[in-house]
Design an enzyme around this catalytic site. Structure first.
Site, short mmCIF file in Angstrom:
data_model
loop_
_atom_site.label_atom_id
_atom_site.label_comp_id
_atom_site.label_asym_id
_atom_site.label_seq_id
_atom_site.Cartn_x
_atom_site.Cartn_y
_atom_site.Cartn_z
N GLU A 1 -18.57 2.20 -2.29
CA GLU A 1 -18.68 3.17 -3.39
C GLU A 1 -19.47 2.60 -4.57
O GLU A 1 -20.05 3.35 -5.35
CB GLU A 1 -17.29 3.62 -3.86
CG GLU A 1 -16.42 2.59 -4.58
CD GLU A 1 -15.57 1.74 -3.65
OE1 GLU A 1 -15.96 1.57 -2.47
OE2 GLU A 1 -14.52 1.22 -4.09
N HIS B 1 -16.75 -2.67 -0.77
CA HIS B 1 -16.61 -1.39 -1.48
C HIS B 1 -17.94 -0.65 -1.49
O HIS B 1 -18.73 -0.83 -2.41
CB HIS B 1 -16.15 -1.63 -2.92
CG HIS B 1 -14.76 -2.15 -3.03
ND1 HIS B 1 -13.68 -1.32 -3.25
CD2 HIS B 1 -14.26 -3.40 -2.90
CE1 HIS B 1 -12.57 -2.03 -3.27
NE2 HIS B 1 -12.89 -3.31 -3.07
N CYS C 1 -11.55 -1.57 1.83
CA CYS C 1 -10.89 -2.81 1.44
C CYS C 1 -9.43 -2.82 1.91
O CYS C 1 -9.18 -3.03 3.09
CB CYS C 1 -11.04 -3.03 -0.06
SG CYS C 1 -10.96 -4.77 -0.48
N1 GLN Z 1 -5.25 -6.53 -1.92
C1 GLN Z 1 -6.29 -6.77 -0.97
C2 GLN Z 1 -6.92 -8.14 -1.15
O1 GLN Z 1 -6.81 -8.74 -2.17
C3 GLN Z 1 -7.35 -5.70 -1.02
C4 GLN Z 1 -8.10 -5.67 -2.30
C5 GLN Z 1 -8.83 -4.37 -2.52
O2 GLN Z 1 -8.53 -3.36 -1.91
N2 GLN Z 1 -9.76 -4.35 -3.44
O3 GLN Z 1 -7.57 -8.63 -0.25
#
Ligand code: GLN
Length: 557
Positions: free
Chosen positions: A534, A532, A400
């Site tokens: 995970e 994600h 992410c």
């Molecule tokens: N801050 C980033 C976004 O909002 C990544 C979010 C995250 O890593 N879960 O897109």
């Protein structure tokens, strides 16, 4: 509805002793006896979901397929049950009260006086039944968050009591308690647990089983004491000593024959005879334990510190996914938590004096992972780390934010766009490599933060021949869970691609970049996902991105 069995799990004495893992393990051992199991988590806070809570306060926010942002225990259930759970399996006080109050405002109670008991308990039980209708399990394990005696979870225990009153043969109570061994006394003490059971009694509930968490196994004398003082049968007091791996817990429970006891209490007969049915689970645990060589993985994030304590809970699913992947490859994942501020010249004195010296320490690791994150603090430290991993060819997995920052690093240092940034970090940057998604602009303008990100499971199309395509078993389409507001700006995709970056996973309409990678001839493993991975990794089915990351890391070793 056909007769259905419920196991309520409540906590005694204190929190943080593994009620979530105990509930998940109860699910595992019963599913191993041939039953379909569902797990529900009840959180007593007023937040409508876990999404708006600071990770340092609350730990990881676990996202379900549906996009609901929940507590990390939902992750434990999914990992132990090796399944995906629906959003009906999570509730908070906030969710329940909001529903009841909104209904009252619509005259939904036809002019009645709306009261916590009966209307809140009725709503709690309605939610549990909706979950049962959706999952159609044989048994539902329901964990009530917090500890017995707290004001805020009492209404849930009351709902459970009512359910038991209505269905005496189908509802049982398990208390996960703690037995301290004070160092000056040197003896395991049962009194706090006795008191916790009496507190539960004062709600009109008698526990059927006590799971006795302690640093060591419980002896016969302690079991007898609890039996005498509280009327819980001696063989219903289950010894649950500290273990090295949470995946040992189901196996340990079976040493005291817990599944048999639970089935007897519920009036059920095992569907697979006397066998515990845990053989695949035991093999997995043995493989993890038997790993001879270790890989050293640096996880570079910023939500670790709470006073003097390091909080790896914030990244619990990542930690578990690394363990699953390493276990599958017969390796041990040794995780090193590094604070990104230490690599940021604005944040750390040492980095200001000698950044290249600080970065050089990273060469000791076999792999580097930058997890999800939010906001501007210590972000330059993460970008410095990613640059080092790319240039020194250290296997890199970016999740992410970790992918978004890798794209920014590439734009700055390979495309020469020195001011490339995310508009989350620098609103007026000329090169908005990572920008807010169009549908998110309104949310930010209106300060609508709760449950408003791009959340939950979405499909991604994989590019044939890519590393992503191979690792996901040559599937054309995969589904993974998301939680973000920003995305790779489509205006820069051609430029990045021309300079060698591959977007090997994209949304079906082609607009959203979901996976980024470098070709094998340029880097042994440089891989980022907007989602994600995970959240869907389980010990029996480790996430492919983690497996390939650990494989690359062990090659470097
Ligand atoms: N801050 C980033 C976004 O909002 C990544 C979010 C995250 O890593 N879960 O897109």
């Amino acid at each position: 509805m056909r007769p259905h069995k419920y196991i309520f799990v409540v906590g005694g004495v204190m929190s943080g002793v593994g009620k979530g893992v105990s509930s998940a393990s109860i699910g595992r051992i019963l599913s191993a006896r041939g039953f379909k199991i569902s797990s529900i988590k009840i959180d007593p806070y007023l937040n409508v979901d876990a999404g708006t809570m600071n990770p340092v306060e609350h730990g990881e926010v676990f996202v379900l397929d549906s996009g609901l942002e929940t507590d990390q225990d939902m992750g434990n259930y999914e990992r132990f049950l090796d399944t995906h759970l629906p959003e009906e399996n999570y509730m908070t006080n906030g969710m329940v009260f909001k529903y009841v109050i909104d209904k009252e405002r619509r005259l939904g109670y036809g002019g009645k006086c709306v009261e916590p008991t009966y209307h809140i308990t009725e709503e709690i039980l309605r939610r549990i039944k909706v979950s049962v209708q959706k999952m159609k399990p044989d048994i539902t394990v329901i964990e009530i968050g917090g500890t017995v005696g707290e004001f805020q979870n009492a209404i849930f225990i009351e709902a459970a009591r009512i359910l038991k009153l209505q269905n005496p043969a189908d509802v049982i109570f398990v208390m996960v308690s703690y037995l301290p061994v004070p160092s000056k006394i040197g003896e395991m003490k049962t009194k706090p647990t006795q008191t916790a059971i009496r507190t539960l009694n004062s709600y009109g509930v008698q526990p059927d089983i006590i799971i006795a968490r302690a640093s060591t196994p419980l002896d016969k004398k302690r079991k007898e004491k609890i039996a005498q003082a509280n009327g819980v049968r001696e063989d219903h007091v289950i010894s649950a000593p500290d273990v090295d791996s949470i995946y040992d817990v189901p196996i340990n429970f079976e040493k005291d024959g817990l599944s048999e006891t639970l089935l007897k209490l519920l009036g059920l007969r095992s569907k697979n005879g006397h066998a515990t049915g845990l053989s695949d689970w035991k093999r997995m645990v043995a493989r993890m334990r038997g790993a001879k060589s270790a890989v050293n993985i640096a996880v570079v994030g910023k939500y670790f510190k709470s006073g003097d304590f390091v909080l790896s809970d914030v990244y619990i699913s990542i930690l578990e996914a690394l363990k699953h992947a390493a276990g599958k490859l017969g390796k041990k994942a040794r995780i090193h938590w590094l604070d990104s501020a230490d690599f940021d010249q604005h944040e750390s004195k040492e980095a200001k004096r000698n950044l290249s010296g600080v970065l050089r320490k990273l060469s000791h690791y076999d792999g580097i992972l930058v997890p999800g994150g939010f906001g501007a603090r210590a972000v330059e430290g993460k970008i410095n780390v990613i640059c080092y991993a790319r240039e020194k060819k250290i296997p890199y997995l970016g999740i992410c934010y970790g992918m978004q920052l890798a794209v920014i690093e590439y734009a700055r240092n390979v495309l020469g766009l020195k001011r490339a940034n995310s508009t989350e970090i620098a609103k007026d940057t000329p090169d908005r490599l990572i920008d807010v998604m169009p549908e998110q602009i309104k949310n930010l303008q209106k300060d609508v933060y709760g449950g408003s990100m791009r959340l939950g499971s979405y499909p991604a199309l994989l590019k044939k021949g890519s590393m992503a395509y191979r690792m996901y078993g040559k599937k054309n389409v995969i589904r993974e869970r998301h939680r973000h507001r920003y995305e790779v700006n489509p205006d820069y995709v051609d430029m990045l691609t021309q300079k060698g970056l591959i977007f090997s996973g994209v949304s079906p309409d082609g607009h959203l970049m979901e996976i980024m990678e470098l070709p094998a001839q340029k880097h042994p493993f440089f891989f980022g996902t907007q989602f994600h991975p995970e959240f869907t990794s389980t010990p029996l089915h480790p996430g492919p991105a983690f497996v390939e990351f650990i494989r690359a890391a062990s090659r470097r070793r």
